[in-house]
Design a protein around this motif. Structure first.
Motif, PDB file in Angstrom:
ATOM      1  N   ARG A  86       1.037  -1.276   0.075  1.00  0.00           N
ATOM      2  CA  ARG A  86      -0.066   0.045   0.035  1.00  0.00           C
ATOM      3  C   ARG A  86       1.098   1.236  -0.076  1.00  0.00           C
ATOM      4  O   ARG A  86       0.496   2.317  -0.770  1.00  0.00           O
ATOM      5  N   ALA A  87       1.926   1.330   0.837  1.00  0.00           N
ATOM      6  CA  ALA A  87       2.802   2.290   0.717  1.00  0.00           C
ATOM      7  C   ALA A  87       3.655   2.639  -0.706  1.00  0.00           C
ATOM      8  O   ALA A  87       3.569   3.885  -1.051  1.00  0.00           O
ATOM      9  N   ALA A  88       3.711   1.428  -1.325  1.00  0.00           N
ATOM     10  CA  ALA A  88       4.397   1.565  -2.392  1.00  0.00           C
ATOM     11  C   ALA A  88       3.495   2.053  -3.708  1.00  0.00           C
ATOM     12  O   ALA A  88       3.792   2.601  -4.603  1.00  0.00           O
ATOM     13  N   THR A  89       2.303   1.864  -3.553  1.00  0.00           N
ATOM     14  CA  THR A  89       1.231   2.077  -4.635  1.00  0.00           C
ATOM     15  C   THR A  89       0.654   3.478  -4.278  1.00  0.00           C
ATOM     16  O   THR A  89       0.406   4.047  -5.210  1.00  0.00           O
ATOM     17  N   ARG A  90       0.716   4.174  -3.112  1.00  0.00           N
ATOM     18  CA  ARG A  90       0.170   5.266  -2.731  1.00  0.00           C
ATOM     19  C   ARG A  90       0.451   6.505  -3.695  1.00  0.00           C
ATOM     20  O   ARG A  90      -0.323   7.180  -4.369  1.00  0.00           O
ATOM     21  N   PRO A  91       1.810   6.492  -3.833  1.00  0.00           N
ATOM     22  CA  PRO A  91       2.347   7.707  -5.014  1.00  0.00           C
ATOM     23  C   PRO A  91       1.894   7.555  -6.355  1.00  0.00           C
ATOM     24  O   PRO A  91       1.462   8.377  -7.058  1.00  0.00           O
ATOM     25  N   ARG A  92       1.910   6.262  -6.751  1.00  0.00           N
ATOM     26  CA  ARG A  92       1.401   5.992  -8.148  1.00  0.00           C
ATOM     27  C   ARG A  92      -0.083   6.292  -8.268  1.00  0.00           C
ATOM     28  O   ARG A  92      -0.649   6.879  -9.376  1.00  0.00           O
ATOM     29  N   ALA A 101       3.357  14.025 -11.775  1.00  0.00           N
ATOM     30  CA  ALA A 101       4.509  13.167 -12.064  1.00  0.00           C
ATOM     31  C   ALA A 101       4.998  12.591 -10.597  1.00  0.00           C
ATOM     32  O   ALA A 101       4.802  13.300  -9.643  1.00  0.00           O
ATOM     33  N   ILE A 102       5.557  11.442 -10.755  1.00  0.00           N
ATOM     34  CA  ILE A 102       5.970  10.641  -9.526  1.00  0.00           C
ATOM     35  C   ILE A 102       7.606  11.278  -9.410  1.00  0.00           C
ATOM     36  O   ILE A 102       8.143  11.340 -10.468  1.00  0.00           O
TER      37      ILE A 102
END
Length: 188
Positions: A86-92, A101-102
């Motif tokens: 979940r933390a890895a996908t939040r910015p995306r 943009a990321i």
């Protein structure tokens, strides 16, 4: 970041995510659904996961398989694993929703980095490992491990240990002879 001098990444994406191969990533980012899957499926989920991503000709031993099953049936451990996704996908997700943009800047500066990759990984192809190398920069080296899949550390332990020891070996951090003598004198 100032405490990290060396970084090793083993079959883990950095910025480039081939979602067509990683359908579990958006699934694991959903609220409640993955917890339900692991609660109801438990050991079957682990068996499916290992069956799909394990490519070594040597099967995972039963004791280690049991450790995976125990971890993926423990609600607290499942919650920790899902928090990572979940933390890895939040910015995306935020970037998709807002059109922003990321951030592409590296978060940790290291002297050297190593990318270990199972050559037969069906989830994250070698091109994903190569993108990690590009993201980490000129001081990054990639070692592709033949005959290993997504679980490169488990599937090729001897190779991984040898490569890691060589990578982590650093003459500058060796204890100087005078320091050894001082430490020996202080010991009871």
């Amino acid at each position: 970041p100032d405490l990290v001098r060396r970084l090793c990444v083993a079959n883990a994406p950095y910025r480039e995510l081939p979602l067509h191969r990683m359908l579990h990533v958006p699934l694991f980012a959903l609220p409640a659904v993955p917890e339900l899957i692991f609660r109801l499926g438990g050991r079957r989920v682990v068996d499916t996961m290992l069956s799909l991503a394990w490519k070594s000709s040597t099967p995972l031993d039963e004791e280690r398989r049991s450790e995976y099953e125990a971890a993926y049936t423990d609600p607290e451990k499942v919650a920790a694993m899902l928090a990572y996704y979940r933390a890895a996908t939040r910015p995306r997700v935020k970037a998709l929703l807002t059109g922003e943009a990321i951030d592409g800047s590296p978060r940790v500066k290291v002297e050297k980095s190593l990318v270990l990759w199972g050559a037969l990984d069906p989830v994250l192809p070698i091109s994903t490992g190569e993108s990690v190398v590009r993201d980490l920069g000129a001081d990054c080296v990639m070692v592709t491990v033949p005959g290993a899949g997504h679980f490169v550390i488990e599937e090729a332990t001897a190779v991984v240990v040898e490569v890691l020891l060589d990578f982590l070996r650093d003459d500058r951090t060796a204890v100087k002879p005078t320091a050894k003598k001082v430490a020996a004198k202080k010991a009871p």
